[in-house]
Design a protein around this motif. Structure first.
Motif, mmCIF file in Angstrom:
data_model
loop_
_atom_site.group_PDB
_atom_site.id
_atom_site.type_symbol
_atom_site.label_atom_id
_atom_site.label_comp_id
_atom_site.label_asym_id
_atom_site.label_seq_id
_atom_site.Cartn_x
_atom_site.Cartn_y
_atom_site.Cartn_z
ATOM 1 N N HIS A 29 34.137 33.539 52.781
ATOM 2 C CA HIS A 29 33.691 32.597 51.759
ATOM 3 C C HIS A 29 34.033 33.052 50.333
ATOM 4 C CE1 HIS A 29 31.551 30.569 54.954
ATOM 5 N NE2 HIS A 29 30.908 31.676 55.246
ATOM 6 N N GLN A 30 34.690 34.180 50.177
ATOM 7 C CA GLN A 30 34.987 34.640 48.818
ATOM 8 C C GLN A 30 36.058 33.789 48.160
ATOM 9 O OE1 GLN A 30 35.225 38.807 48.305
ATOM 10 N NE2 GLN A 30 35.850 38.697 46.184
ATOM 11 N N PHE A 31 37.070 33.385 48.933
ATOM 12 C CA PHE A 31 38.127 32.523 48.400
ATOM 13 C C PHE A 31 38.254 31.297 49.301
ATOM 14 C CE2 PHE A 31 39.665 36.892 47.267
ATOM 15 C CZ PHE A 31 39.468 36.790 45.897
ATOM 16 N N THR A 32 37.850 30.150 48.784
ATOM 17 C CA THR A 32 37.985 28.899 49.525
ATOM 18 C C THR A 32 38.594 27.844 48.593
ATOM 19 O OG1 THR A 32 35.824 27.962 48.925
ATOM 20 C CG2 THR A 32 35.888 29.476 50.806
ATOM 21 N N PRO A 33 39.219 26.815 49.156
ATOM 22 C CA PRO A 33 39.846 25.786 48.317
ATOM 23 C C PRO A 33 38.877 25.071 47.382
ATOM 24 C CG PRO A 33 40.643 25.633 50.578
ATOM 25 C CD PRO A 33 39.510 26.622 50.587
ATOM 26 N N GLN A 34 37.573 25.145 47.662
ATOM 27 C CA GLN A 34 36.593 24.461 46.810
ATOM 28 C C GLN A 34 36.307 25.226 45.518
ATOM 29 O OE1 GLN A 34 35.981 25.057 50.174
ATOM 30 N NE2 GLN A 34 36.689 22.999 50.728
ATOM 31 N N HIS A 35 36.696 26.475 45.438
ATOM 32 C CA HIS A 35 36.405 27.278 44.253
ATOM 33 C C HIS A 35 37.376 26.956 43.118
ATOM 34 C CE1 HIS A 35 34.398 30.542 46.962
ATOM 35 N NE2 HIS A 35 33.578 29.550 46.662
ATOM 36 N N GLY A 36 36.906 27.175 41.897
ATOM 37 C CA GLY A 36 37.772 26.991 40.738
ATOM 38 C C GLY A 36 38.805 28.108 40.627
ATOM 39 N N THR A 37 39.916 27.796 39.969
ATOM 40 C CA THR A 37 41.016 28.762 39.871
ATOM 41 C C THR A 37 41.359 29.148 38.434
ATOM 42 O OG1 THR A 37 42.670 26.982 39.894
ATOM 43 C CG2 THR A 37 42.018 27.904 42.026
ATOM 44 N N ASP A 38 40.605 28.650 37.466
ATOM 45 C CA ASP A 38 40.962 28.883 36.062
ATOM 46 C C ASP A 38 40.993 30.373 35.711
ATOM 47 O OD1 ASP A 38 41.143 26.203 35.775
ATOM 48 O OD2 ASP A 38 39.265 25.935 34.685
ATOM 49 N N LEU A 39 39.972 31.112 36.132
ATOM 50 C CA LEU A 39 39.905 32.531 35.784
ATOM 51 C C LEU A 39 41.024 33.317 36.470
ATOM 52 C CD1 LEU A 39 36.049 33.170 35.892
ATOM 53 C CD2 LEU A 39 37.523 33.034 33.884
ATOM 54 N N LEU A 40 41.320 32.984 37.727
ATOM 55 C CA LEU A 40 42.393 33.674 38.425
ATOM 56 C C LEU A 40 43.755 33.326 37.818
ATOM 57 C CD1 LEU A 40 41.229 33.389 42.154
ATOM 58 C CD2 LEU A 40 41.279 35.435 40.704
ATOM 59 N N ALA A 41 43.917 32.093 37.361
ATOM 60 C CA ALA A 41 45.161 31.709 36.702
ATOM 61 C C ALA A 41 45.342 32.493 35.401
ATOM 62 C CB ALA A 41 45.169 30.206 36.425
ATOM 63 N N PHE A 42 44.243 32.692 34.683
ATOM 64 C CA PHE A 42 44.308 33.494 33.451
ATOM 65 C C PHE A 42 44.673 34.940 33.768
ATOM 66 C CE2 PHE A 42 41.993 36.192 30.335
ATOM 67 C CZ PHE A 42 42.737 35.859 29.208
ATOM 68 N N PHE A 43 44.056 35.489 34.813
ATOM 69 C CA PHE A 43 44.369 36.861 35.227
ATOM 70 C C PHE A 43 45.847 36.971 35.606
ATOM 71 C CE2 PHE A 43 44.809 40.180 38.408
ATOM 72 C CZ PHE A 43 44.140 41.241 37.830
ATOM 73 N N ALA A 44 46.368 35.995 36.353
ATOM 74 C CA ALA A 44 47.772 36.010 36.752
ATOM 75 C C ALA A 44 48.689 35.947 35.535
ATOM 76 C CB ALA A 44 48.062 34.837 37.689
ATOM 77 N N GLY A 45 48.307 35.143 34.529
ATOM 78 C CA GLY A 45 49.120 35.047 33.324
ATOM 79 C C GLY A 45 49.225 36.368 32.585
ATOM 80 N N VAL A 46 48.105 37.081 32.487
ATOM 81 C CA VAL A 46 48.127 38.384 31.836
ATOM 82 C C VAL A 46 48.926 39.382 32.676
ATOM 83 C CG1 VAL A 46 46.711 40.321 31.054
ATOM 84 C CG2 VAL A 46 45.934 37.982 30.662
ATOM 85 N N PHE A 47 48.729 39.353 33.985
ATOM 86 C CA PHE A 47 49.401 40.298 34.874
ATOM 87 C C PHE A 47 50.915 40.127 34.820
ATOM 88 C CE2 PHE A 47 51.160 41.723 38.881
ATOM 89 C CZ PHE A 47 50.555 42.953 39.041
ATOM 90 N N GLU A 48 51.391 38.899 34.893
ATOM 91 C CA GLU A 48 52.837 38.694 34.901
ATOM 92 C C GLU A 48 53.474 39.071 33.563
ATOM 93 O OE1 GLU A 48 53.330 34.638 36.002
ATOM 94 O OE2 GLU A 48 52.862 33.821 34.015
ATOM 95 N N ARG A 49 52.760 38.906 32.467
ATOM 96 C CA ARG A 49 53.292 39.334 31.173
ATOM 97 C C ARG A 49 53.353 40.856 31.079
ATOM 98 N NH1 ARG A 49 51.389 34.456 30.837
ATOM 99 N NH2 ARG A 49 52.121 32.962 29.273
ATOM 100 N N ARG A 50 52.358 41.499 31.675
ATOM 101 C CA ARG A 50 52.383 42.967 31.731
ATOM 102 C C ARG A 50 53.547 43.448 32.594
ATOM 103 N NH1 ARG A 50 51.250 47.501 29.022
ATOM 104 N NH2 ARG A 50 50.114 49.066 30.224
ATOM 105 N N MET A 51 53.788 42.761 33.706
ATOM 106 C CA MET A 51 54.885 43.124 34.587
ATOM 107 C C MET A 51 56.238 42.950 33.910
ATOM 108 S SD MET A 51 54.192 44.329 37.622
ATOM 109 C CE MET A 51 55.734 43.935 38.461
ATOM 110 N N ARG A 52 56.365 41.936 33.071
ATOM 111 C CA ARG A 52 57.645 41.718 32.395
ATOM 112 C C ARG A 52 58.043 42.908 31.539
ATOM 113 N NH1 ARG A 52 56.460 35.536 30.292
ATOM 114 N NH2 ARG A 52 56.475 34.547 32.363
ATOM 115 N N LEU A 53 57.053 43.609 30.989
ATOM 116 C CA LEU A 53 57.351 44.807 30.199
ATOM 117 C C LEU A 53 57.920 45.904 31.083
ATOM 118 C CD1 LEU A 53 54.147 44.950 27.939
ATOM 119 C CD2 LEU A 53 56.422 44.083 27.335
ATOM 120 N N TRP A 54 57.364 46.060 32.301
ATOM 121 C CA TRP A 54 57.859 47.102 33.199
ATOM 122 C C TRP A 54 59.233 46.737 33.755
ATOM 123 C CZ3 TRP A 54 55.035 51.010 32.185
ATOM 124 C CH2 TRP A 54 53.635 50.913 32.049
#
Length: 236
Positions: free
Chosen positions: A209-234
């Motif tokens: 029940h931690q990740f289900t399609p009914q949950h919101g994704t805004d915070l995870l999308a924000f985390f992914a945005g920061v992560f991919e920008r950090r990865m671009r530097l590496w």
């Protein structure tokens, strides 16, 4: 008109001294209203009593809604704080290998997940790379096209940036030895910029029940945005 009280004197005195205690006690008030209706007989409709019942039902619904809104607000605030802490931890390492080790260690602990994997697509076979072998508990290299196939399960169309789903079992290729225990996952598709193959950040949990399609994704999308920008530097 004289009154002939049938109550015990001490009880009657207590009620007269504190009438608000009667008014604030819902069960006592219901009992008094029921007694009043019985005294009026069955042929009289108490419109005031009906209105009171409707108001009480409406108040109960409003209280339930209020509690739900407050609970959702606290949950959202707690989730935001967790994501912010994880992002701050991501920004600390100055070396790529430390960055990845922290991803599978402290960052995963902050996010309260059981496994986190970074999948990078590559045209070269990276299984012989010693650095990748040292980080096989958090990093995997796959052929081009793997990310979209994994996220979409082969369905046509562009995969969503964040996909939440429940599992019967995790993927061996992604989770390795931990695959048997995974029951839900969040798939964060990563864009590393023009001319680069995409990546995938997979968060796995033993809780179905931690990740289900009914949950919101805004915070995870924000985390992914920061992560991919950090990865671009590496990757630069």
């Amino acid at each position: 008109m004289s009154s002939s009280p049938k109550l015990d004197d001490s009880l009657r005195a207590a009620i007269i001294a504190r009438p608000d205690a009667i008014l604030e006690d819902r069960d006592v008030m219901h009992a008094l209203i029921d007694a009043n209706e019985r005294s009026m007989g069955g042929n009289i409709i108490d419109l005031r009593g009906i209105a009171m019942e409707r108001l009480e039902a409406r108040l109960d619904r409003l209280e339930d809604t209020h509690r739900s809104v407050i609970a959702a607000a606290y949950e959202n605030l707690a989730g935001t704080n967790i994501i912010h802490r994880a992002i701050l931890r991501l920004l600390e390492p100055m070396e790529f290998e430390v960055f990845l080790r922290d991803l599978g260690g402290e960052v995963a602990e902050i996010l309260r997940i059981d496994a986190i994997r970074l999948v990078l697509e590559s045209t070269e076979n990276g299984t012989d790379d010693p650095a990748i072998s040292r980080l096989d508990n958090v990093l995997a290299v796959a052929e081009p096209g793997f990310v979209d196939r994994y996220v979409s399960h082969g369905r046509p169309g562009q995969p969503r940036p964040v996909t939440l789903r429940q599992l019967q079992r995790g993927s061996d290729r992604v989770y390795g030895a931990a695959a048997d225990w995974m029951r839900s996952e969040a798939c964060l598709r990563l864009d590393f910029g023009l001319g680069r193959l995409p990546g995938l950040l997979v968060m796995g949990s033993e809780d179905p029940h931690q990740f289900t399609p009914q949950h919101g994704t805004d915070l995870l999308a924000f985390f992914a945005g920061v992560f991919e920008r950090r990865m671009r530097l590496w990757l630069a």
